[in-house]
Scaffold this motif. Structure first.
Motif, PDB file in Angstrom:
ATOM      1  N   PHE A 151      15.772   1.009  -4.223  1.00 52.01           N
ATOM      2  CA  PHE A 151      14.816   1.570  -3.276  1.00 52.01           C
ATOM      3  C   PHE A 151      15.425   1.672  -1.882  1.00 52.01           C
ATOM      4  CE2 PHE A 151      11.264   1.257  -0.294  1.00 52.01           C
ATOM      5  CZ  PHE A 151      10.380   2.191  -0.808  1.00 52.01           C
ATOM      6  N   ALA A 152      16.120   0.617  -1.456  1.00 53.74           N
ATOM      7  CA  ALA A 152      16.744   0.615  -0.132  1.00 53.74           C
ATOM      8  C   ALA A 152      17.819   1.686  -0.030  1.00 53.74           C
ATOM      9  CB  ALA A 152      17.326  -0.752   0.168  1.00 53.74           C
ATOM     10  N   ALA A 153      18.599   1.836  -1.093  1.00 52.70           N
ATOM     11  CA  ALA A 153      19.681   2.821  -1.077  1.00 52.70           C
ATOM     12  C   ALA A 153      19.138   4.246  -1.049  1.00 52.70           C
ATOM     13  CB  ALA A 153      20.572   2.625  -2.298  1.00 52.70           C
ATOM     14  N   SER A 154      18.137   4.522  -1.872  1.00 47.22           N
ATOM     15  CA  SER A 154      17.639   5.892  -1.974  1.00 47.22           C
ATOM     16  C   SER A 154      16.732   6.274  -0.813  1.00 47.22           C
ATOM     17  CB  SER A 154      16.883   6.081  -3.298  1.00 47.22           C
ATOM     18  OG  SER A 154      15.775   5.209  -3.387  1.00 47.22           O
ATOM     19  N   SER A 155      15.985   5.328  -0.287  1.00 41.59           N
ATOM     20  CA  SER A 155      15.055   5.630   0.800  1.00 41.59           C
ATOM     21  C   SER A 155      15.698   5.565   2.176  1.00 41.59           C
ATOM     22  CB  SER A 155      13.866   4.654   0.765  1.00 41.59           C
ATOM     23  OG  SER A 155      13.091   4.820  -0.401  1.00 41.59           O
ATOM     24  N   PHE A 156      16.611   4.593   2.377  1.00 42.69           N
ATOM     25  CA  PHE A 156      17.170   4.353   3.707  1.00 42.69           C
ATOM     26  C   PHE A 156      18.698   4.383   3.748  1.00 42.69           C
ATOM     27  CE2 PHE A 156      13.176   1.800   3.475  1.00 42.69           C
ATOM     28  CZ  PHE A 156      12.413   2.661   4.252  1.00 42.69           C
ATOM     29  N   ASN A 157      19.328   4.723   2.613  1.00 42.62           N
ATOM     30  CA  ASN A 157      20.788   4.674   2.542  1.00 42.62           C
ATOM     31  C   ASN A 157      21.285   3.323   3.035  1.00 42.62           C
ATOM     32  OD1 ASN A 157      23.289   5.823   1.868  1.00 42.62           O
ATOM     33  ND2 ASN A 157      23.687   6.314   4.010  1.00 42.62           N
ATOM     34  N   SER A 158      20.610   2.263   2.602  1.00 46.27           N
ATOM     35  CA  SER A 158      20.867   0.917   3.081  1.00 46.27           C
ATOM     36  C   SER A 158      21.204  -0.009   1.925  1.00 46.27           C
ATOM     37  CB  SER A 158      19.621   0.401   3.817  1.00 46.27           C
ATOM     38  OG  SER A 158      19.780  -0.930   4.214  1.00 46.27           O
ATOM     39  N   ILE A 180       4.395  11.101   9.474  1.00 46.38           N
ATOM     40  CA  ILE A 180       3.137  11.005   8.732  1.00 46.38           C
ATOM     41  C   ILE A 180       3.294  11.350   7.257  1.00 46.38           C
ATOM     42  CG2 ILE A 180       1.736  11.410  10.779  1.00 46.38           C
ATOM     43  CD1 ILE A 180       1.406  14.307   9.878  1.00 46.38           C
ATOM     44  N   ASN A 181       4.444  11.896   6.884  1.00 44.50           N
ATOM     45  CA  ASN A 181       4.728  12.215   5.479  1.00 44.50           C
ATOM     46  C   ASN A 181       5.665  11.211   4.826  1.00 44.50           C
ATOM     47  OD1 ASN A 181       3.187  14.708   5.369  1.00 44.50           O
ATOM     48  ND2 ASN A 181       4.780  15.575   6.691  1.00 44.50           N
ATOM     49  N   GLY A 182       5.982  10.140   5.543  1.00 45.18           N
ATOM     50  CA  GLY A 182       6.832   9.102   4.978  1.00 45.18           C
ATOM     51  C   GLY A 182       8.315   9.385   5.073  1.00 45.18           C
ATOM     52  N   GLN A 183       8.707  10.347   5.913  1.00 45.17           N
ATOM     53  CA  GLN A 183      10.117  10.681   6.085  1.00 45.17           C
ATOM     54  C   GLN A 183      10.688   9.973   7.308  1.00 45.17           C
ATOM     55  OE1 GLN A 183      11.613  12.698   3.581  1.00 45.17           O
ATOM     56  NE2 GLN A 183       9.593  12.124   2.815  1.00 45.17           N
ATOM     57  N   VAL A 184      11.903   9.459   7.197  1.00 45.16           N
ATOM     58  CA  VAL A 184      12.542   8.760   8.312  1.00 45.16           C
ATOM     59  C   VAL A 184      12.944   9.763   9.393  1.00 45.16           C
ATOM     60  CG1 VAL A 184      14.467   7.306   9.015  1.00 45.16           C
ATOM     61  CG2 VAL A 184      13.406   6.948   6.783  1.00 45.16           C
ATOM     62  N   VAL A 185      12.534   9.484  10.623  1.00 45.78           N
ATOM     63  CA  VAL A 185      12.890  10.360  11.736  1.00 45.78           C
ATOM     64  C   VAL A 185      13.748   9.661  12.788  1.00 45.78           C
ATOM     65  CG1 VAL A 185      10.925  11.913  11.498  1.00 45.78           C
ATOM     66  CG2 VAL A 185      10.693   9.856  12.887  1.00 45.78           C
ATOM     67  N   GLU A 186      13.755   8.338  12.764  1.00 43.77           N
ATOM     68  CA  GLU A 186      14.554   7.596  13.742  1.00 43.77           C
ATOM     69  C   GLU A 186      14.714   6.162  13.247  1.00 43.77           C
ATOM     70  OE1 GLU A 186      16.859   7.334  15.764  1.00 43.77           O
ATOM     71  OE2 GLU A 186      16.032   8.361  17.538  1.00 43.77           O
TER      72      GLU A 186
END
Length: 210
Positions: A151-158, A180-186
């Motif tokens: 989950f961390a790798a796919s969602s946050f490249n972490s 608001i759509n669950g996408q990382v912006v910062e």
């Protein structure tokens, strides 16, 4: 017209990681090197929260759909962490208080990277230790280590992984701002006590939506 922020590069997203457990400066430097090496090996771009259905500190089911419609601040911690999480979590509490004072309605989410140990009950006690307001802050568990690594790798490249030299856990110390759509912006340094950059970013996004 609504504007969207350009998401920073995948490598930049993951350079700040930490294994929790040592206060020796030489050990910390060594862990930072290991974390950067692990980060470079992550090749997919972070996109934001993928579909999930986990359990919070009150034994309530929380899904990715529940977070949509509001901006969210997300991090990764665990209750047995004796170092960085003990900085990240009070920083999030202070941020929660500041958001409330400014009337900014934002979801706060902390994913445990130690789900086998961190039951809802342990997470609730942990949140209470730092005066967390659970009305808009969920501490999530209900998955296994393999799932949170993916989950961390796919969602946050972490990276989430066991430290090669001890029993600690390598994980991101970043706080991710989601739209608001669950996408990382910062993303922001979760160890940084200055809350203003995060507040300013959220206020800018809210203004853009008008």
């Amino acid at each position: 017209m609504k504007k969207r922020w350009v998401f920073v590069s995948a490598l930049a997203l993951t350079l700040v990681l930490a294994a929790c457990g040592s206060s020796e400066s030489s050990d910390v430097e060594g862990m930072e090197d290991a974390n950067e090496t692990a980060a470079v090996e992550q090749e997919s771009e972070a996109t934001g929260l993928h579909e999930f259905e986990y359990m919070n500190q009150d034994n309530e089911v929380v899904t990715n759909e529940d977070l949509k419609g509001k901006y969210s601040l997300v991090n990764m911690v665990f209750t047995r962490c004796p170092t960085v999480c003990n900085l990240m979590t009070p920083n999030m509490t202070n941020l929660q208080n500041e958001l409330d004072e400014k009337g900014l309605d934002v979801n706060l989410v902390s994913f445990t990277v130690d789900p086998e140990h961190d039951t809802p009950e342990k997470l609730k006690a942990y949140g209470e230790q730092y005066d967390a307001d659970f009305s808009n802050w969920d501490f999530l568990t209900g998955y296994d280590r393999e799932e949170v690594e993916s989950f961390a790798a796919s969602s946050f490249n972490s990276v989430v992984q066991s430290h090669p030299e001890n029993d600690d856990i390598i994980h991101s110390t970043q706080t991710y701002l989601l739209d608001i759509n669950g996408q990382v912006v910062e993303q922001f340094d979760g160890l940084e006590v200055d809350k203003e950059p995060i507040i300013d970013a959220i206020e800018t996004l809210v203004e853009m939506e008008k």
